[in-house]
Write an enzyme that holds these catalytic residues in place. Structure first.
Site, PDB file in Angstrom:
ATOM      1  N   SER A 301       0.745  -1.217  -0.451  1.00 40.07           N
ATOM      2  CA  SER A 301       0.294   0.206  -0.182  1.00 40.07           C
ATOM      3  C   SER A 301       0.875   1.532  -0.133  1.00 40.07           C
ATOM      4  O   SER A 301       1.647   1.309  -0.997  1.00 40.07           O
ATOM      5  CB  SER A 301      -0.799  -0.252   1.147  1.00 40.07           C
ATOM      6  OG  SER A 301      -1.547   0.560   1.335  1.00 40.07           O
ATOM      7  N   ASP A 312       9.949   6.007  -9.762  1.00 39.62           N
ATOM      8  CA  ASP A 312       9.600   6.110 -11.126  1.00 39.62           C
ATOM      9  C   ASP A 312      11.350   7.347 -11.464  1.00 39.62           C
ATOM     10  O   ASP A 312      10.815   7.614 -12.640  1.00 39.62           O
ATOM     11  CB  ASP A 312       8.268   6.526 -11.309  1.00 39.62           C
ATOM     12  CG  ASP A 312       7.480   5.289 -11.786  1.00 39.62           C
ATOM     13  OD1 ASP A 312       7.721   4.784 -12.115  1.00 39.62           O
ATOM     14  OD2 ASP A 312       6.090   5.574 -11.734  1.00 39.62           O
ATOM     15  N   LYS A 326      -0.820  -3.906  -3.443  1.00 39.10           N
ATOM     16  CA  LYS A 326      -1.968  -3.163  -2.728  1.00 39.10           C
ATOM     17  C   LYS A 326      -1.666  -1.672  -3.481  1.00 39.10           C
ATOM     18  O   LYS A 326      -1.880  -0.951  -2.990  1.00 39.10           O
ATOM     19  CB  LYS A 326      -2.322  -3.958  -1.165  1.00 39.10           C
ATOM     20  CG  LYS A 326      -3.793  -2.831  -1.055  1.00 39.10           C
ATOM     21  CD  LYS A 326      -3.472  -3.140   0.324  1.00 39.10           C
ATOM     22  CE  LYS A 326      -5.154  -2.184   0.711  1.00 39.10           C
ATOM     23  NZ  LYS A 326      -5.226  -0.695   0.620  1.00 39.10           N
TER      24      LYS A 326
END
Length: 462
Positions: A301, A312, A326
């Site tokens: 999460s 990224d 998740k």
């Protein structure tokens, strides 16, 4: 302490256990949605529900009141949606609040199960347990006169919590004491900090984020200030292993601490209020020092938001094993003053548009957690130990077997303690050394060079 209504308006991503997220806004008039919903009601299915309800009321072996039956129906309806939607009764709501704020009334001890007994892992600082002199390794044999043998961890924790000021007696078994002894403690408000930090070696820091609470961003900044007081930071390990997640806004604050700008995460759902975007503000607390993020299959999460965003943006090297996967957002919606539902309302995406749901974050460098043993601990003879050896050509200090043995004993041996941290430290050293080489003519600060090396070590570039 947050009230339930305040808590329900918080934005976040649920962990594996229930944690508060964002409140749904209800727009428009109350009449139109009601009429529209009534028109869509499956009447035959409602009749079937009513028949089942009545059969249970009249024929179940034990009498169950209508309120309890309806509560069971709500629980079943939510459990059938997905693993993270749930009904929160009063106790679950209180637990959610304690997990999110990091505050609860109790004794202040971290415990585990060892040989079928509840064993103290560590007493927390400035808590009733620490003030009473409880130690790591103490075994809780009885609590309030009741044997703790075979008691589950959750049950033990529940029994140790209670109202502030209430007293409880623990019967303790301690190594070196022939007989068990009793300690009576008064419960108090306990604050659990979600971030701890330490220096691995000179210039190389380590921060462990155990979960994302309301003040995790503040906890991180406090930990970073303590590390920076110990000298220039050449690199940092961010440990998110076994972090179940928590409050979304806190994960955004953690990413923001290491980025100068750019998108951190965005969410998409059916309602307009579920479509949100979060971006970083200027300022990098490390001044561009290289980062390594550690993850494993227990990282979920909000922890995956941090790892995915830094990955990224090529701001950090992600190491370890695949994360949990998740990628959904839950909303806590109050139903009464002491009950609520936790409903999945959106998916979240990394800055590059990756959905982590049922997939997880893949590390740039895979490193399994293993137990490592040195093959040879014997101090070998060196040139400096040989009789009649020549001195160092530059007049430098000699390095004999005993010198190396003493130096080795003085180092904190992460190689044996935690091989993943050891490998992360090695990567940081490599990035730092390469980034601090003499710059090519025309280049300025070496901070961008360090970031370039972080990017180049990415798995897809190897």
């Amino acid at each position: 302490m947050f009230t339930r209504k305040t808590l329900a308006s918080l934005i976040g991503v649920a962990a594996l256990t229930a944690l508060p997220l964002m409140g749904l806004s209800q727009g428009g008039s109350s009449e139109s949605p009601s009429l529209a919903a009534e028109a869509r009601l499956p009447l035959e299915d409602l009749r079937s529900f009513a028949k089942v309800f009545e059969q249970i009321r009249q024929g179940y072996v034990n009498e169950v009141d209508d309120s309890t039956l309806l509560e069971y129906a709500i629980k079943g309806m939510l459990q059938g949606l997905d693993p993270h939607s749930a009904y929160l009764d009063s106790r679950s709501f209180d637990d959610l609040q304690a997990n999110t704020t990091g505050e609860f009334a109790g004794l202040g001890i971290e415990v585990g199960v060892e040989d079928d007994y509840i064993t103290i892992i560590t007493p927390m600082d400035d808590t009733p347990a620490e003030r009473a002199g409880l130690r790591a390794g103490d075994v809780i044999l009885r609590l309030a006169g009741k044997s703790m043998r075979g008691v589950s961890l959750d049950e033990a924790v529940e029994q140790m919590r209670g109202p502030v000021g209430s007293a409880v007696t623990l019967t303790i078994g301690r190594k070196g004491h022939k007989e068990p002894f009793d300690i009576t403690l008064q419960r108090d408000k306990v604050r659990v900090y979600s971030v701890r930090g330490e220096m691995l070696e000179d210039g190389y820091g380590y921060v462990r984020i155990s979960q994302f609470q309301l003040d995790t961003g503040g906890d991180l900044m406090r930990a970073m200030k303590k590390l920076q007081k110990q000298g220039e930071l050449k690199g940092l390990v961010i440990d998110l292993r076994n972090n179940p997640g928590g409050v979304l806004q806190s994960s955004v604050e953690v990413v923001d601490a290491f980025l100068e700008d750019g998108l951190v995460v965005y969410t998409e759902g059916r309602n307009e209020s579920s479509n949100l975007r979060y971006s970083a503000s200027p300022g990098d607390v490390t001044n561009g020092a290289p980062l390594v993020v550690l993850i494993n299959d227990g990282s979920a999460s909000a922890a995956e938001i941090v790892a995915g965003a830094l990955q990224d943006h090529r701001r950090a090297v992600v190491m370890g094993t695949d994360s949990f996967g998740k990628g959904s957002v839950q909303t806590v919606i109050p139903i009464t003053d002491d009950r609520a539902i936790k409903l999945t309302t959106a998916l979240y995406f990394t800055p590059k548009g990756r959905s982590i749901q049922a997939q997880g974050i893949k590390p740039d460098i895979t490193v399994e957690r293993v137990q490592v043993t040195r093959m040879d601990n014997v101090a070998r003879t060196t040139e400096a130990d040989l009789s009649g050896h020549l001195g160092n050509g530059n007049g430098g200090k000699e390095s004999g077997a005993e010198d190396r043995k003493r130096a080795k004993a003085g180092r904190d041996d992460w190689y044996g303690r935690d091989n993943q941290v050891f490998e992360a430290l090695n990567v940081l050293k490599g990035l730092n050394l390469y980034g601090h080489r003499a710059p090519v003519k025309g280049e300025g600060s070496n901070a961008p060079a360090v970031k370039d090396q972080v990017a180049q070590i990415r798995a897809e570039d190897l």
